[in-house]
Motif scaffolding. Structure first.
Motif, PDB file in Angstrom:
ATOM      1  N   ALA A 196      -8.911  -5.178  -2.728  1.00  0.00           N
ATOM      2  CA  ALA A 196      -9.785  -4.295  -1.941  1.00  0.00           C
ATOM      3  C   ALA A 196     -11.159  -4.063  -2.583  1.00  0.00           C
ATOM      4  N   ALA A 236     -14.578  -2.118   4.304  1.00  0.00           N
ATOM      5  CA  ALA A 236     -15.404  -2.636   3.196  1.00  0.00           C
ATOM      6  C   ALA A 236     -14.869  -2.220   1.829  1.00  0.00           C
ATOM      7  N   LYS A 271     -14.892   1.402   0.964  1.00  0.00           N
ATOM      8  CA  LYS A 271     -15.514   2.675   0.596  1.00  0.00           C
ATOM      9  C   LYS A 271     -14.467   3.722   0.178  1.00  0.00           C
ATOM     10  N   THR A 322     -11.400   3.226  -0.687  1.00  0.00           N
ATOM     11  CA  THR A 322     -10.684   2.766  -1.878  1.00  0.00           C
ATOM     12  C   THR A 322     -11.455   3.173  -3.140  1.00  0.00           C
TER      13      THR A 322
HETATM   14  N1  LIG Z   1      -2.746   1.664   1.731  1.00  0.00           N
HETATM   15  C1  LIG Z   1      -3.215   0.435   1.930  1.00  0.00           C
HETATM   16  N2  LIG Z   1      -2.411  -0.643   1.868  1.00  0.00           N
HETATM   17  C2  LIG Z   1      -2.887  -1.892   2.040  1.00  0.00           C
HETATM   18  N3  LIG Z   1      -4.163  -2.186   2.291  1.00  0.00           N
HETATM   19  C3  LIG Z   1      -5.015  -1.159   2.369  1.00  0.00           C
HETATM   20  C4  LIG Z   1      -4.597   0.198   2.203  1.00  0.00           C
HETATM   21  N4  LIG Z   1      -5.661   0.995   2.336  1.00  0.00           N
HETATM   22  C5  LIG Z   1      -6.704   0.172   2.574  1.00  0.00           C
HETATM   23  N5  LIG Z   1      -6.314  -1.114   2.596  1.00  0.00           N
HETATM   24  C6  LIG Z   1      -7.183  -2.285   2.819  1.00  0.00           C
HETATM   25  O1  LIG Z   1      -8.197  -2.291   1.825  1.00  0.00           O
HETATM   26  C7  LIG Z   1      -9.454  -2.642   2.391  1.00  0.00           C
HETATM   27  C8  LIG Z   1     -10.471  -1.530   2.153  1.00  0.00           C
HETATM   28  O2  LIG Z   1     -10.091  -0.390   2.897  1.00  0.00           O
HETATM   29  P1  LIG Z   1     -10.867   0.996   2.812  1.00  0.00           P
HETATM   30  O3  LIG Z   1     -10.073   2.012   3.534  1.00  0.00           O
HETATM   31  O4  LIG Z   1     -11.215   1.279   1.398  1.00  0.00           O
HETATM   32  O5  LIG Z   1     -12.204   0.655   3.614  1.00  0.00           O
HETATM   33  P2  LIG Z   1     -13.346   1.633   4.149  1.00  0.00           P
HETATM   34  O6  LIG Z   1     -14.646   1.002   3.762  1.00  0.00           O
HETATM   35  O7  LIG Z   1     -13.093   3.006   3.725  1.00  0.00           O
HETATM   36  O8  LIG Z   1     -13.180   1.491   5.736  1.00  0.00           O
HETATM   37  P3  LIG Z   1     -13.424   2.605   6.908  1.00  0.00           P
HETATM   38  O9  LIG Z   1     -14.895   2.617   7.148  1.00  0.00           O
HETATM   39  O10 LIG Z   1     -12.676   2.042   8.070  1.00  0.00           O
HETATM   40  O11 LIG Z   1     -12.907   3.910   6.431  1.00  0.00           O
HETATM   41  C9  LIG Z   1      -9.181  -2.932   3.871  1.00  0.00           C
HETATM   42  O12 LIG Z   1      -9.021  -4.314   4.021  1.00  0.00           O
HETATM   43  C10 LIG Z   1      -7.893  -2.208   4.142  1.00  0.00           C
HETATM   44  O13 LIG Z   1      -7.156  -2.842   5.174  1.00  0.00           O
END
Ligand SMILES: Nc1ncnc2c1ncn2[C@@H]1O[C@H](COP(=O)(O)OP(=O)(O)OP(=O)(O)O)[C@@H](O)[C@H]1O
Ligand SMILES: [Mg+2]
Length: 238
Positions: free
Chosen positions: A16, A38, A40, A42
């Motif tokens: 991630a 993306a 964020k 995480t």
């Molecule tokens: N608990 C989890 N288990 C497996 N994969 C995950 C988990 N949480 C997030 N991911 C994956 O990790 C990647 C990053 O996710 P993340 O939630 O950090 O993105 P984000 O930038 O916060 O997105 P958003 O704008 O939709 O909130 C994505 O591909 C997501 O599918």
């Protein structure tokens, strides 16, 4: 204040965050811009000590970053998570007091509560109302207010404008500026890139787990690639 270097975070086999390096100086507003998925959130959960990196380093105030959530919170790293996550069946006041969970300075807590009610007068009116019955905008105010009750040194805000009307969005961004003016450093993740870049001292663009661009908020607002991908501006092909 915060120095993340070559951070890699996995969910099982999903990679991630890929060699992410960012820095936040004391007093700054730093924005992470990026589309859905993306990375964020995480990054935010890792900084809050909930997720652990597989490799890389995080230095917080010249020391290794606390990798346990309550230690991170006690050290002043406070996350206001995406989608608020309030306790729906507790009142506004009870939710705010949850933010002070690790504190013992009763008098200072009372003062902070007064300060927060002056920052968010609507929450004072709603103090005995169940958080689950607040409007989306009020819930976001309450979530930020709960974060402030933990006395953050650095406040991590994950998509505070998500799902809010333009008026509430403007109010949230004004509040962020006000909190920053009171000496709280801000790391802000947003899909609302325009507003976020406008208030940011510096910003990073995250794409599928990687930092692909960084610079001052102003510079990124002018960057054609950022404009096309995040600001809805179309550049004509020459
Ligand atoms: N608990 C989890 N288990 C497996 N994969 C995950 C988990 N949480 C997030 N991911 C994956 O990790 C990647 C990053 O996710 P993340 O939630 O950090 O993105 P984000 O930038 O916060 O997105 P958003 O704008 O939709 O909130 C994505 O591909 C997501 O599918
Ligand atoms: Mg997210």
């Amino acid at each position: 204040m915060l120095k993340v270097k070559d951070l890699n975070v996995f969910y099982g086999r999903i990679h991630a965050l890929k060699d992410v390096s960012i820095e936040v100086d004391e007093g700054e507003i730093v924005t992470i811009v990026g589309a859905n998925g993306a990375g964020k959130s995480t990054l935010m959960w890792t900084l809050a000590g909930v997720l652990k990196g597989k490799s890389g380093s995080i230095i917080y105030r010249d020391k290794p970053h606390p990798t346990v959530a309550h230690e991170a919170a006690a050290g002043g790293i406070v996350l206001v998570p995406e989608r608020r996550r309030l306790y729906a069946n507790l009142t506004v006041r009870e939710n705010l007091m949850m933010g002070a969970f690790l504190r013992k300075d009763i008098e200072a807590i009372k003062k902070d509560l007064e300060y927060i009610y002056s920052l968010f007068p609507i929450l004072k009116e709603r103090t005995t109302q169940y958080a689950g019955t607040l409007s989306g905008g009020e819930q976001q105010m309450a979530a930020i207010a709960r974060g402030l009750m933990s006395r953050p040194k650095i406040l991590l805000l994950d998509e505070p404008s998500l799902g809010l009307s333009p008026i509430y969005t403007a109010e949230v961004f004004n509040t962020i500026l006000e909190i920053n003016a009171q000496n709280t450093t801000i790391l802000l993740a947003e899909q609302n890139a325009k507003k976020a870049l406008e208030i940011a001292d510096r910003a990073y663009v995250l794409e599928t787990g990687r930092v692909v661009l960084s610079g001052s908020g102003k510079d990124l607002l002018q960057d054609p690639a950022v404009q096309e991908a995040y600001l809805g501006v179309r550049h004509k092909a020459i």
